[in-house]
Design a protein around this motif. Structure first.
Motif, PDB file in Angstrom:
ATOM      1  N   SER A  76       0.839  -1.194   0.000  1.00  0.00           N
ATOM      2  CA  SER A  76       0.000   0.000   0.000  1.00  0.00           C
ATOM      3  C   SER A  76       0.872   1.241   0.000  1.00  0.00           C
ATOM      4  O   SER A  76       1.809   1.363   0.798  1.00  0.00           O
ATOM      5  N   ASP A 117      -0.929   4.420  -0.891  1.00  0.00           N
ATOM      6  CA  ASP A 117      -1.875   5.506  -0.668  1.00  0.00           C
ATOM      7  C   ASP A 117      -2.220   5.581   0.819  1.00  0.00           C
ATOM      8  O   ASP A 117      -2.349   4.556   1.507  1.00  0.00           O
ATOM      9  N   GLU A 131      -5.479   3.788   1.642  1.00  0.00           N
ATOM     10  CA  GLU A 131      -5.350   2.334   1.722  1.00  0.00           C
ATOM     11  C   GLU A 131      -4.742   1.926   3.065  1.00  0.00           C
ATOM     12  O   GLU A 131      -5.181   0.959   3.696  1.00  0.00           O
TER      13      GLU A 131
END
Length: 506
Positions: free
Chosen positions: A329, A331, A334
């Protein structure tokens, strides 16, 4: 004094229940079925949660569940009180009648020339271990809805009649009775009342006999008509079921115009009818009771209390998947989602662990205080309330109330709900040890069952017998307990015992 707005900073303490705290409290009150549904929803919602296999090492008794203080109604009262507890407890709720969650599709079997069984379409013989569960190859039971749908398709030609019949079938209760107003049905479907009445007349000839009846008398009349036993005397008896419920046999002989022997034969035939024809093909299948706690005798003479591994859900957090997703991940959204899912998963595992410990603690205290019940039976059940248990284990009374809701104990004397062990106290004569209300009800039932035909106990006589045994009780309390157990009055019991005695002599 001038009024003006100004800011002030104050400190205060208050008890705030977070959503997770409220959910933890709900988990305590959940029964086994509700808890399974809740965990399934969490597994679908949270990708980090997975269910582990339950511990199958817990010891379970092989005998079927035993209902505490099973209530057995008289044969005549069963026909009048179609919704009584005795008829419900007579239903078969064994494990053999419960559908598995995913039975799948069993392969077709055929024997080869050597006598071995093999799966159709393959030449691989099946061993005895593959055939140890013959229930997997049995056809699924046909429910009430399916049986009625088949008969509707074969009995009506027009789509309008089938629509009316389907609407009437949807209005049946669990006993197979039609609890609806035909005028309202006709208005809702835009049909004539005569058409609805005609369709109903056809439906009342469906199997099982007595289905679609609107009253108990109508249900019994349909079954007698099939047996060609609905003569004028029997019809008069059916029209006066209220007298039958009161055991007023003298009035029934006069109304039916028959003698005593003929009336006894008619009553015997009435008892063989089914006042609840829909139960045998009930659309709702009863779930088997899975005990939460198992109580077994220990080697030192005490009782061993342990959680039932079959009822204890195992929830695991997939740490490998967490690490893999966290590394991939990039982001912030996320990462925040993964962190939230991980926190929820850890909360769920901690809550389930705390729930199991609380149930075991409460159950252990109940067994400690009701040791005499496990040794001697219901006659030695002691008075107990929630506050006593809560004070003993250092918990709040509301917590004990939630824990004992919809939880079951498997003991050498059968399976009982935890709430069964909490009963009110009745004072003893001359200030002795108090008696449990459940034990007193059990003693009243024993006295009634021991009655002779010419010596039926009145409520006053039952009070006298209980006082001789050291139980201080009022007459109105005896009457209340007797009515709660569906035991008729002394006058009605005397009439019925005489009728049954005369029938046995024939």
């Amino acid at each position: 004094m001038s009024l003006s707005a100004r800011l002030q900073l104050r400190q205060s303490q208050s008890l705030v229940m977070t959503p997770q705290l409220m959910q933890s409290i709900r988990l305590l009150q959940f029964g086994q079925a509700e808890l399974d549904r809740f965990i399934d929803e969490e597994v679908e919602r949270n990708p980090l949660i997975e269910r582990g296999e339950s511990d199958t090492g817990a010891r379970l008794a092989s005998e079927p569940d035993v209902l505490p203080d099973e209530i057995v109604d008289s044969p005549l009262a069963l026909l009048v009180e179609a919704d009584s507890a005795a008829m419900a407890s007579a239903m078969d709720t064994s494990l053999h009648n419960v559908f598995p969650d995913d039975p799948g599709r069993a392969p077709a079997l055929s024997p080869d020339l050597t006598g071995q069984w093999k799966s159709a379409g393959s030449g691989v013989p099946l061993s005895g271990a593959d055939l140890n569960d013959l229930d997997a190859f049995a056809a699924a039971p046909v429910g009430l809805d399916d049986r009625i749908a088949e008969q509707i398709a074969l009995s009506f030609r027009t789509a309008g009649d089938r629509l009316i019949a389907s609407e009437l079938a949807d209005l049946l209760d669990e006993c197979g009775y039609l609890r609806a107003d035909l005028d309202e049905v006709a208005l809702r479907l835009g049909a004539e009342r005569e058409d609805v009445q005609a369709v109903l007349a056809v439906c009342q000839r469906f199997e099982p006999t007595g289905i679609f009846a609107r009253t108990l008398a109508e249900c019994l009349s349909a079954q007698l008509s099939v047996k060609d036993r609905l003569d004028p005397a029997m019809a008069a008896l059916i029209d006066n079921l209220d007298l039958l419920a009161r055991r007023d046999f003298i009035a029934l002989r006069t109304i039916c115009g028959v003698g005593e022997d003929d009336l006894i034969d008619m009553l015997s035939e009435i008892r063989r009818l089914d006042p609840r024809p829909g139960v045998q093909l009930n659309r709702a299948f009863t779930d088997a009771i899975v005990p939460d706690v198992v109580v077994t005798p220990a080697a030192d003479g005490s009782w061993q209390v342990e959680l039932n591994g079959e009822a204890l859900p195992r929830v695991l957090v997939d740490q490998a998947y967490v690490a893999r997703v966290s590394a991939a991940s990039s982001d912030n959204k996320e990462k925040a989602f993964v962190s939230e899912c991980l926190a929820n998963a850890q909360w769920l595992t901690r809550s389930l662990d705390q729930r199991a410990k609380t149930i075991l603690k409460v159950a252990s205290e109940i067994i400690r205080r009701q040791d005499a019940f496990l040794v001697h039976g219901v006659s030695e059940l002691r008075p107990l309330n929630l506050k006593t248990v809560a004070d003993a284990i250092g918990m709040h009374e509301s917590t004990v109330s939630r824990v004992t809701s919809n939880k079951y104990l498997l003991t050498p004397r059968g399976t009982f709900e935890m709430r069964y062990f909490f009963t009110a106290a009745l004072a003893a004569v001359e200030g002795g040890q108090s008696h449990s209300a459940e034990a007193v009800r059990h003693r009243i039932r024993q006295l009634v069952e021991s009655e002779a035909v010419d010596a039926v106990f009145s409520d006053d006589q039952i009070v006298g017998r209980l006082q001789q045994e050291g139980i201080e009780i009022a007459r109105r309390t005896v009457a209340k307990y007797r009515e709660a157990m569906n035991i008729a009055s002394s006058v009605q019991r005397r009439r019925e015992k005489k009728a049954l005695a005369q029938a046995a002599c024939l």
